[in-house]
Design a protein around this motif. Structure first.
Motif, PDB file in Angstrom:
ATOM      1  N   LEU A   1     -37.242 -14.864  24.593  1.00  0.00           N
ATOM      2  CA  LEU A   1     -37.637 -13.629  25.266  1.00  0.00           C
ATOM      3  C   LEU A   1     -37.649 -12.469  24.279  1.00  0.00           C
ATOM      4  N   PHE A   2     -36.632 -12.379  23.440  1.00  0.00           N
ATOM      5  CA  PHE A   2     -36.611 -11.313  22.436  1.00  0.00           C
ATOM      6  C   PHE A   2     -37.803 -11.449  21.490  1.00  0.00           C
ATOM      7  N   ASP A   3     -38.055 -12.657  21.007  1.00  0.00           N
ATOM      8  CA  ASP A   3     -39.181 -12.883  20.085  1.00  0.00           C
ATOM      9  C   ASP A   3     -40.511 -12.495  20.736  1.00  0.00           C
ATOM     10  N   TYR A   4     -40.643 -12.772  22.019  1.00  0.00           N
ATOM     11  CA  TYR A   4     -41.847 -12.422  22.772  1.00  0.00           C
ATOM     12  C   TYR A   4     -42.097 -10.913  22.691  1.00  0.00           C
ATOM     13  N   TYR A   5     -41.047 -10.131  22.872  1.00  0.00           N
ATOM     14  CA  TYR A   5     -41.181  -8.675  22.799  1.00  0.00           C
ATOM     15  C   TYR A   5     -41.358  -8.186  21.366  1.00  0.00           C
ATOM     16  N   ARG A   6     -40.589  -8.744  20.454  1.00  0.00           N
ATOM     17  CA  ARG A   6     -40.660  -8.290  19.058  1.00  0.00           C
ATOM     18  C   ARG A   6     -42.059  -8.480  18.485  1.00  0.00           C
ATOM     19  N   ASP A   7     -42.713  -9.558  18.877  1.00  0.00           N
ATOM     20  CA  ASP A   7     -44.066  -9.818  18.382  1.00  0.00           C
ATOM     21  C   ASP A   7     -45.074  -8.773  18.862  1.00  0.00           C
ATOM     22  N   LYS A   8     -44.714  -8.013  19.887  1.00  0.00           N
ATOM     23  CA  LYS A   8     -45.589  -6.965  20.406  1.00  0.00           C
ATOM     24  C   LYS A   8     -45.178  -5.573  19.907  1.00  0.00           C
TER      25      LYS A   8
END
Length: 269
Positions: free
Chosen positions: A256-263
């Protein structure tokens, strides 16, 4: 529409889900091949009760037998994974019903809602009249045990910032994701110096995301702590977190964190 499909196959769905034994057989075989004797032991049922259900599953091409062991066919594997998802989702939402009912769950992106069952091995950590800083001290403990920290922060305080900066200066890998409002706050005292310390370390990074996710998240290599907004969608509930040390839950949180960080966009000092 899904409702139209359901109307057409309603009988098949009801026949499957009304049968405790058929579901138990599928779930048992998801863990590996089983003999009839093993299925008797797992389900607590007799051969006379099991065999008609096994025949129905064989007729539907969900399972087959080879050398006296039953196994899932490809279609049966897919069906069983879907059933497991439903069971785990229902289990986790029932286990922590008050938490999910009293927060904006729709802030969690849809792909991660589908996997919500991965949070089953978790507990609720709340502030109480006896311990009004329980959530904060739980955060500190997780932070101090960590070798890697990922944070989605909708709110902050000088105490939180100080604790994170201290761990960054100790060489811990730290990534923090904030919204524009909080990033502007970080550019002013008393935050500015500590945030610069985090971003100035080799392993510290700050990211800005707009719009900011309507949730709070701390993930380390050992734990996940998830906080949500109250039903009004305006007030972040800093007094209650869903917390877990289960590695499946931790992996869910890191994805979930990676999902946001990529944006997000990295903030440079």
């Amino acid at each position: 529409m899904a409702v139209d499909h359901y109307t057409r196959i309603m009988g098949d769905i009801q026949a499957l889900f009304r049968s405790r034994l058929q579901i138990q057989i599928l779930l048992a075989l998801a863990d590996g091949n089983k003999t009839l004797a093993q299925l008797r032991e797992i389900t607590g049922s007799s051969s006379q009760a099991l065999i008609p259900k096994i025949r129905k599953l064989e007729t539907s091409n969900y399972i087959a037998i080879n050398e006296y062991e039953y196994h899932l066919n490809p279609v049966g594997k897919i069906l069983t994974m879907k059933i497991q998802d439903i069971i785990l989702f229902k289990s986790v939402t029932r286990k922590h019903k008050d938490f999910w009912d009293n927060h904006r769950v729709d802030a969690i992106p849809e792909p991660f809602l589908h996997d919500l069952g991965e949070l089953y091995e978790s507990e609720i950590v709340s502030d109480t009249n006896v311990d009004i800083f329980n959530v904060y001290f739980n955060f500190l403990k997780a932070l101090n045990e960590a070798e890697r920290v990922s944070i989605v922060s909708p709110i902050s305080s000088p105490a939180h910032t100080e604790a994170v900066a201290k761990r960054a200066m100790e060489g811990v890998t730290i990534e923090i994701l904030v919204g524009k409002d909080l990033a502007e706050q970080f550019s002013r005292p008393p935050y500015m110096e500590k945030i610069a310390e985090v971003a100035g370390t080799e392993k510290g990074k700050i990211f800005i995301m707009d719009p900011m996710p309507r949730l709070g998240l701390t993930v380390t290599d050992k734990v996940i702590s998830l906080g949500l907004y109250k039903p009004d969608g305006i007030t972040f509930d800093s007094t209650t977190d869903l917390f877990s040390r289960d590695q499946q839950a931790v992996r869910w949180g890191q994805r979930l964190f990676d999902y946001y960080r990529d944006k997000a966009v990295e903030l440079k000092f």
